[in-house]
Enzyme design. Sequence first.
Site, PDB file in Angstrom:
ATOM      1  N   GLY A 182       1.938   2.191  10.699  1.00  0.00           N
ATOM      2  CA  GLY A 182       2.868   3.312  10.563  1.00  0.00           C
ATOM      3  C   GLY A 182       3.528   3.728  11.865  1.00  0.00           C
TER       4      GLY A 182
ATOM      5  N   GLU B 258      -7.234   4.610   7.625  1.00  0.00           N
ATOM      6  CA  GLU B 258      -7.050   6.036   7.342  1.00  0.00           C
ATOM      7  C   GLU B 258      -8.281   6.610   6.648  1.00  0.00           C
ATOM      8  OE1 GLU B 258      -3.260   5.630   5.382  1.00  0.00           O
ATOM      9  OE2 GLU B 258      -2.369   5.022   7.284  1.00  0.00           O
TER      10      GLU B 258
ATOM     11  N   HIS C 176      -9.688   1.008   4.594  1.00  0.00           N
ATOM     12  CA  HIS C 176      -8.432   1.243   5.329  1.00  0.00           C
ATOM     13  C   HIS C 176      -8.726   2.173   6.501  1.00  0.00           C
ATOM     14  CE1 HIS C 176      -4.380   2.526   6.281  1.00  0.00           C
ATOM     15  NE2 HIS C 176      -3.958   1.459   5.629  1.00  0.00           N
TER      16      HIS C 176
ATOM     17  N   ASN D  90       0.875  -1.177   0.000  1.00  0.00           N
ATOM     18  CA  ASN D  90       0.000   0.000   0.000  1.00  0.00           C
ATOM     19  C   ASN D  90       0.912   1.226   0.000  1.00  0.00           C
ATOM     20  OD1 ASN D  90      -1.830   2.040   0.436  1.00  0.00           O
ATOM     21  ND2 ASN D  90      -2.308   1.464   2.554  1.00  0.00           N
TER      22      ASN D  90
ATOM     23  N   SER E 165       2.975  -2.254  10.330  1.00  0.00           N
ATOM     24  CA  SER E 165       4.423  -2.262  10.568  1.00  0.00           C
ATOM     25  C   SER E 165       5.056  -3.618  10.273  1.00  0.00           C
ATOM     26  CB  SER E 165       4.754  -1.785  11.983  1.00  0.00           C
ATOM     27  OG  SER E 165       4.307  -0.439  12.162  1.00  0.00           O
TER      28      SER E 165
ATOM     29  N   GLU F   1      -5.745  -5.156  10.356  1.00  0.00           N
ATOM     30  CA  GLU F   1      -4.766  -4.091  10.570  1.00  0.00           C
ATOM     31  C   GLU F   1      -5.080  -3.365  11.875  1.00  0.00           C
ATOM     32  OE1 GLU F   1      -2.706  -2.915   6.689  1.00  0.00           O
ATOM     33  OE2 GLU F   1      -4.386  -1.579   6.963  1.00  0.00           O
TER      34      GLU F   1
ATOM     35  N   LYS G 215       0.130   4.178  -0.234  1.00  0.00           N
ATOM     36  CA  LYS G 215      -0.541   5.366   0.332  1.00  0.00           C
ATOM     37  C   LYS G 215      -0.310   6.569  -0.582  1.00  0.00           C
ATOM     38  CE  LYS G 215       0.173   3.480   4.912  1.00  0.00           C
ATOM     39  NZ  LYS G 215      -0.161   3.657   6.306  1.00  0.00           N
TER      40      LYS G 215
END
Length: 251
Positions: free
Chosen positions: A174, A99, A97, A12, A213, A168, A14
């Site tokens: 991150g 985010e 996701h 990904n 991560s 996730e 991003k």
Amino acid sequence: MTHPKKKLIAGNWKMNGSLAANAALVAALRESVGTPSCDVAVCVPAPYLAQVQGLVDGSPLALGAQDVSAHAQGAYTGEQSAAMLKDFGVRYAIVGHSERRQYHGESDDTVAAKAAAALAAGITPIVCVGETLSEREAGHTQEVVRRQLAAVIHANGHCISEIVVAYEPVWAIGTGKTATPEQAQAVHAVLRTQLHHAAGDLAGRIRILYGGSMNAANAASLLAQADIDGGLIGGASLKAPDFLQIIAAAR
Ligand code: PEP
């Protein structure tokens, strides 16, 4: 339960990249990826789909998008429909996701509708689920991921075996904090059981990825867990040597 033959390692990117950086990254991946024993995808920013479609052509790398509209067409400024993504050879689309849930207010029902739109166009949705740190600390991890997945199962029951799930934990994305293999496996087993109730033996075909991560150093131990069928990789997917090591760890 029968397990899928191949793991899936999906990068990904991003909101990172440029024409030059994408070309260099894909060239480095192509040079060394060989014939991987897992499936591999790169999920790229929408403006670069056409470029990366060309860059990955004839390679083992599949093209993925990072989002898809729940709508087929019309007055939805800024969105991309599943049919548009399909036009550019997109095989996978990340949906839900954290985010997008966090910064764009995407609800479980929106995520479910996006998964349905992808499936209707022949694109495999990578459905992300995961708890925040406060939800984990309150003991709500299982409840949260089951609720998130239940919405997708409810809207897509007839073709649920066609999805990919990505667990996730939000606190691991991150941050450099990875779930331990045991923590991840425990949640994956819960998700597998839920999928089994929805899809019977076909649940064994559904790949459940871990994301948060994952890197070259921890990939092998995570991927060795019984119900971890691959990885969704953010930061480490932007560094060719790291991403290649993760691919090599996915046997
Ligand atoms: C992600 O964004 O899906 C992700 C897992 O990111 P990172 O690997 O950087 O934690």
